[in-house]
Design an enzyme around this catalytic site. Sequence first.
Site, PDB file in Angstrom:
ATOM      1  CG  ASP A  18      -0.084  -0.131   2.534  1.00 29.01           C
ATOM      2  OD1 ASP A  18       1.144   0.064   2.496  1.00 29.01           O
ATOM      3  OD2 ASP A  18      -0.687  -0.420   3.582  1.00 29.01           O
ATOM      4  CD  GLU A  74       0.052  -6.497   2.907  1.00 28.74           C
ATOM      5  OE1 GLU A  74       0.008  -5.258   2.809  1.00 28.74           O
ATOM      6  OE2 GLU A  74       0.856  -7.072   3.660  1.00 28.74           O
ATOM      7  CD  GLU A  87      -0.040   4.316   4.486  1.00 29.70           C
ATOM      8  OE1 GLU A  87      -0.990   5.004   4.917  1.00 29.70           O
ATOM      9  OE2 GLU A  87       1.148   4.560   4.763  1.00 29.70           O
ATOM     10  CG  HIS A 108       5.756   4.042  10.415  1.00 30.53           C
ATOM     11  ND1 HIS A 108       5.103   4.308   9.243  1.00 30.53           N
ATOM     12  CD2 HIS A 108       5.585   2.726  10.648  1.00 30.53           C
ATOM     13  CE1 HIS A 108       4.581   3.191   8.775  1.00 30.53           C
ATOM     14  NE2 HIS A 108       4.845   2.213   9.616  1.00 30.53           N
ATOM     15  NE  ARG A 157       3.383   9.810   4.511  1.00 32.04           N
ATOM     16  CZ  ARG A 157       4.201  10.681   3.939  1.00 32.04           C
ATOM     17  NH1 ARG A 157       3.837  11.926   3.747  1.00 32.04           N
ATOM     18  NH2 ARG A 157       5.391  10.315   3.514  1.00 32.04           N
ATOM     19  CG  HIS A 175      10.055   5.296  10.461  1.00 32.65           C
ATOM     20  ND1 HIS A 175      10.431   6.225   9.519  1.00 32.65           N
ATOM     21  CD2 HIS A 175       9.422   4.310   9.778  1.00 32.65           C
ATOM     22  CE1 HIS A 175      10.031   5.812   8.315  1.00 32.65           C
ATOM     23  NE2 HIS A 175       9.411   4.654   8.453  1.00 32.65           N
TER      24      HIS A 175
END
Length: 386
Positions: free
Chosen positions: A99, A121, A135, A212, A214, A245
């Site tokens: 994604d 996936e 995503e 991590h 967004r 990250h």
Amino acid sequence: MNIKKIAVVFGTRPDTIKMAPIILELQKYPEQFEVLTIATAQHRQMLDQVLDVFEIKSSYDLDIMAPKQTLSSLTAKIITGLDEIFTIEKPDMVMVQGDTTTTCIGSLAAFYHQIPVGHIEAGLRTNDKANPFPEEINRRITGCITDLHFAPTATAKKSLLLENVNPSTIFVTGNTVVDALEYTVRENYKFSVPILDSIVNKKRKIVLVTMHRRENWGLPMEGANKAIRRLAIKYPDLEFLFPVHLNPIVREVVYPILQDLPNVSLIEPLDYLDFVNIMAKSFLIFTDSGGVQEEGPHFGIPILVLRSVTERPDAVNYGTVKLVGLDEENIFNTAVKLIDNKAEYNKMANAINPYGDGLSAIRTIKIIKNYFGFSNEVVEEFVPHK
Ligand code: UD1
Ligand code: UDP
């Protein structure tokens, strides 16, 4: 036999980890497939370490990563770079995973060249375009373009069917994340960074943390980190390990809140081998990661997911994963209940992985062989076993 050229596109840590078993399996059949490995390098260090682990060399590397890159600049660089490669190489199929922007734009570039797309996936959905951002939309766009949908679970297949995807193009394969674990987790594994040995040698319970996403940047991420801080203070005998990250936006939140605590180790992202092997020894996981949510159940480690929704509901249904959101109070209270109550903990410590059985890449490549007419094998779908 007419050899088919398969372009495998990847660019970040997770899509590369999950694509690695596919690449390795495709490479076993040189008489049928020429494998073109294309790294967008949306990530740099975090990508390179994965390629090293699986000993994969990229045929092309777009090397596009820039500090604090925006989604638009990523998109522009990926599509331009792939356009040139697809023009030169004319692959027979493009494979993308998951994604990320690399996934979505990889499939779009293939579409513009009228090349069939295989999506590893496929079918994960929250039906909320803001969560996970971007995503959910990356997956939907990829799904519209895809010719072969490799759904990891029956749940993902159901989501695709609800979108009127042709059932004959959907295959439940399991998730290659489990194939990758079987390649990398070892009983007598020796860590490559000394801090992991010293943490293990303390013989305390390890709490692994990653964040991590967004949509969690800013205040939500602050709330989650404050909850971790309070837990570390309340439980000085627990050892918190947080590989942070490399995104500077994440680091700017995490370090000021957690860096002064003696039982919290903020460290650089771990190489994949170190990460999964320390995960195998952990007591509890806090994460907003997709991949980590799928790996934890393999080891029967309770996971508190720092998100409001998940496109991976299967382990929540099996009981190993709980969605705790980003609210500081809720995270703290749920974790306390779990840490203090053995029965509650044991109920979650459920070593059934609903996401895969280690055979996903084998199933996937068999399906691709059928697609190109190299074989006509019936491929059994992945079914999780209790
Ligand atoms: C990306 C994916 C996300 C995936 C995540 C996995 C998109 C839009 N986001 O998010 O879906 O869950 O990867 O980690 O595709 N950086 C480095 N070195 C690295 C990697 C990143 O310095 O090896 C820093 C750079 O400053 C970079 C920033 O992190 O600009 C953000 O990277 P980016 O790929 O844009 O987004 P992620 O948050 O990593
Ligand atoms: N991972 C890693 N090192 C770390 C943290 C995670 O190798 O320090 C691996 C982890 O095993 C999993 C993948 O990275 O397979 C998950 O990537 P990430 O959380 O960045 O992305 P997501 O899965 O959320 O897209």
